[in-house]
Scaffold this active site. Structure first.
Site: not given
Ligand code: GLN
Ligand code: ZN
Length: 770
Positions: A496, A706
């Protein structure tokens, strides 16, 4: 008691108009600036925001300006204020027991073996808060005077502001039981202890000059929390009796945003507090009001969730209706904190002027509140010009070209469009993919390096020709594919690199959307997103992802996943038109994606992932509204994927672990493989999946992306073994919790290597050689 301001907002964006806070916080984490430099930047930002709000018409000395800053998260702020940090961080306190800024960040982000607090979505928004861990062992004590200092800081600048803090009921309702707590422990059982600390805090705020304090209690409106609304209402009654009875305190304003307060309004009306805030955007004006005992009723009539200028005249009408119902004193406010909207439409130079005239970002909403407040004080006539101008903009929007596009609306749907071949048949056909047991894959994105961001910025500014930019992207894809081959992953991705953001990228390539330059909104901690504005009918002028996917596939014999963002997520992470049902808009997006999938299949892509991380997030807080939502959201996903042939493996990805809450919907999506977050909650979700009998492919995440922590082989292995113990091998996939775009390459490669090694070890034990 000093009067409550006639107009206010529940909170203001904290990140800064140009994301100054993000930059400073990240510089501090990287060791480029020290704590005092970070504090100085934050103080400047707060000062600028207060002046801005005063300039927009909020009073300098009437408590109408909220003191709603946060370095990371407001739930963490409240937890740290009352000293509720998990035992594993206790040694980080200062000598006097205070939790300083470095310790605060460590609780948020983890460090070494110390896992951070879990993170999850805040009500039905795209904001994420940190989940406090509370047990019988938690010692509550006032452990941070940050909010008190901020009030004093404002006072020194000549402003009397209104401190805002998450209230005790919501703090506990959102907490989870600590690791040391006995089975079945409920954090709400610690209410009295936590309230005692709030009493101390209120006294300190009063001493610093606060005349009003705002306690945010959104838990009171939710039917999606473990505690029932009845229990939450009882807790509020108990807590407010104590807080209201405190000898030294500011006047108390309890705000209940995000949905209708319903019967709990009567509980607040009877409590010894001075003002109540209700959400009149998500909730209706009540049919009748309880006896408010002279309390101020603060009507949240300006939408804090969305960016439309909206129906200002209608908003004023709601406030008038409250008066007509007998509310003694009525004030105007936003429905929620403005943390969910960008700072200022005036910062957008490229948006079409006509579109701009339909919009209101935070600063424009402040001005709307000020207008309404003037109307309340001086009568409707005094603000008729402003109300009429908003109505005219609304009428203009209804008529504007593109808002309704005939070609989009003529595409008829039949029931067959919403289903694929039966799962069995698909599973058989997909054997042709020849994947090993426990197939290894990633969620899609690879690190967005400085190089990638620079190239994109240059391209956007017109400094890098399109051909050069595309060459650069292809070289990125070369690298990412080679890396995955080298690591030994089984299903590859292209990484991406062409996407700034998983929703914005599609928004830029679909008709019906507009993209902002500076419309940043905090997502979590220092992370912000720039939601696009979905203002008109949606269609796909040309294929979007096909050339990148096909290029990546040309580099490997292993399958490369095509990567799309699903309709619900595209809606959830955009600012969506509010003039037609969401389901209708979702189906327009779904049809565009359906065409994209057809094109991907034709280009030889055998696995296509349609990400729906936001499925849970849009779930209405009220049970009565949930079935209709689940129906349209699932149908839009099925419409998007329903054209895929049986041998095409459809994946989906969800970014959270409350699988249990929406498990029927996840099954109804009928994706062949679903990847979900599971690392932070140590695979708790796998038991839910097994209990439910979910039988499609599933990839519970083994790497919490995260956090900057690199999980060890042993840690991943134990997570995998837990999954293998609970679920049949044929169902299981191995993957990180989410995309890798926010991580650096070093940590990514190290983590992926550990995942591959852990998988190898588990395969060795559990896979019977053929
Ligand atoms: N494919 C996306 C990525 O990897 C999914 C991200 C998400 O679910 N938030 O970045
Ligand atoms: Zn995710």
């Amino acid at each position: 008691m000093t009067a409550f301001p006639t107009g206010t907002i529940l909170g203001y964006p904290r990140i800064g108009r140009r994301r100054e806070l993000k930059k400073a916080v990240e510089a501090f984490w990287a060791g480029r600036i020290d704590e005092s430099a970070l504090e100085a930047t934050a103080a400047e930002l707060r000062a600028a925001n207060r002046e801005r709000l005063a300039g927009l018409g909020l009073g300098r000395d009437d408590s109408s300006i909220p003191e709603s800053f946060s370095f990371y998260d407001q739930v963490l702020d409240a937890a740290v204020t009352v000293g509720a940090i998990p035992a594993r961080f206790e040694d980080l306190r200062d000598e006097d027991g205070t939790i300083g800024l470095p310790a605060y960040f460590t609780v948020a982000r983890g460090e070494g073996d110390r896992a951070p607090l879990e993170m999850t979505k805040w009500f039905d928004s795209n904001y994420h808060y940190l989940v406090p861990e509370i047990g019988p062992e938690t010692v509550f004590s006032l452990s941070s005077d940050r909010l008190v200092r901020e009030v004093a800081e404002a006072a020194a600048a000549g402003l009397r502001t209104r401190p805002v803090i998450v209230g005790p009921v919501t703090l506990l309702a959102l907490a989870k039981a600590s690791d040391d707590a006995p089975e079945g422990f409920d954090p709400l059982s610690r209410l009295d202890d936590v309230v005692a600390v709030y009493v101390e805090l209120l006294a300190a705020l009063k001493a610093a000059g606060a005349e009003w304090v705002q306690l945010d209690e959104p838990a009171l409106v939710s039917e999606s929390l473990p505690a029932s609304t009845g229990r939450l209402a009882d807790a509020a009654q108990r807590a407010l009796a104590v807080l209201g009875g405190a000898a030294e305190r500011p006047s108390i304003f309890v705000a209940a945003p995000y949905a209708e307060l319903g019967e709990t309004l009567a509980v607040l009306a009877a409590a010894p507090i001075e003002a109540i805030g209700i959400d009149l955007v998500r909730g209706a004006v009540p049919a009748s009001l309880p006896d408010l005992g002279g309390k101020v009723l603060v009507g949240g009539v300006i939408d804090g969730h969305n960016i439309w200028r909206g129906d200002l005249d209608g908003a004023f009408g709601k406030l008038e209706a409250l008066r007509a119902l007998g509310a003694g004193t009525v004030a105007a406010s936003t429905s929620t904190s403005l943390l969910h909207v960008p700072h200022d439409v005036e910062d957008e130079s490229k948006l079409d002027a006509r579109l701009v005239s339909w919009l209101a970002f935070a600063d424009q909403k402040v001005a709307q509140v000020v207008t309404l407040a003037r109307g309340l004080a001086e009568g409707r006539e005094a603000v008729a010009t402003e109300l009429d101008a908003a109505s005219a903009a609304l009428a203009d929007r209804r008529e504007a070209p593109g808002v309704r596009d005939g070609a989009v609306r003529r595409r008829a749907l039949v029931e067959d469009d919403f289903s694929r071949a039966p799962y069995q048949e698909r599973e058989n056909a997909q054997q042709a993919l020849n994947l090993p047991a426990l197939p290894l894959t990633t969620i899609g994105s690879f690190p967005q390096t400085g190089d990638i961001r620079r190239a994109r910025a240059q391209f956007t500014r017109g400094e890098l020709p399109q051909d050069d930019y595309e060459d650069f992207l292809r070289s990125e894809i070369d690298r990412v594919v080679a890396l995955q081959e080298d690591l030994g992953l089984d299903v590859l991705v292209h990484g991406e690199p062409e996407r700034n953001d998983m929703v914005q990228y599609f928004a830029e390539n679909l008709d019906g959307f507009a993209v902002t330059e500076n419309g940043w909104v905090q997502s979590y901690g220092s992370r912000a997103t720039r939601p696009s504005i979905l203002w008109g009918d949606v269609s796909r002028p040309a294929p979007i992802t096909v050339s990148w996917a096909a290029y990546a596939q040309s580099l490997s014999v292993k399958p490369v996943k095509g990567m799309l963002t699903g309709p619900v997520t595209i809606l959830a992470w955009s600012f969506v038109r509010d003039d037609q049902p969401l389901g209708e808009t979702a189906n327009q997006v779904a049809l565009a994606l359906r065409d994209e999938i057809t094109d991907l299949e034709a280009a030889g892509i055998a696995i296509i992932q349609v990400d729906e991380p936001a499925l849970r997030e849009l779930l209405p807080l009220k049970k009565a509204d949930q079935p209709a939502y689940l129906d349209w959201s699932v149908r839009s996903f099925r419409l998007a994927t329903g054209g895929a042939a049986a041998p095409t493996q459809v994946h989906t990805h969800l970014c959270y672990s409350e699988f249990g809450v929406v498990i029927d919907a996840i099954r109804a999506l009928d994706a062949d493989v679903t990847s979900i977050e599971a690392a932070r909650s140590r695979m708790e979700v796998v038991a839910d999946i097994a209990r439910y009998g979910f039988d499609h492919g599933v990839g519970p995440g083994v790497y919490d992306i995260h956090s900057p922590r690199i999980p060890s082989v042993a840690e991943i292995e134990s997570l995998l073994r837990r999954a293998v113990d609970e679920l049949p091998l044929r169902q299981l996939w191995v993957n990180p919790d989410c995309g890798l775009k926010t991580r650096g390459y070093d940590e990514t490669v190290a983590s992926l290597r550990n995942i591959v090694e852990a998988t190898r070890r588990v395969r060795e034990d559990v896979v019977v050689p053929a």
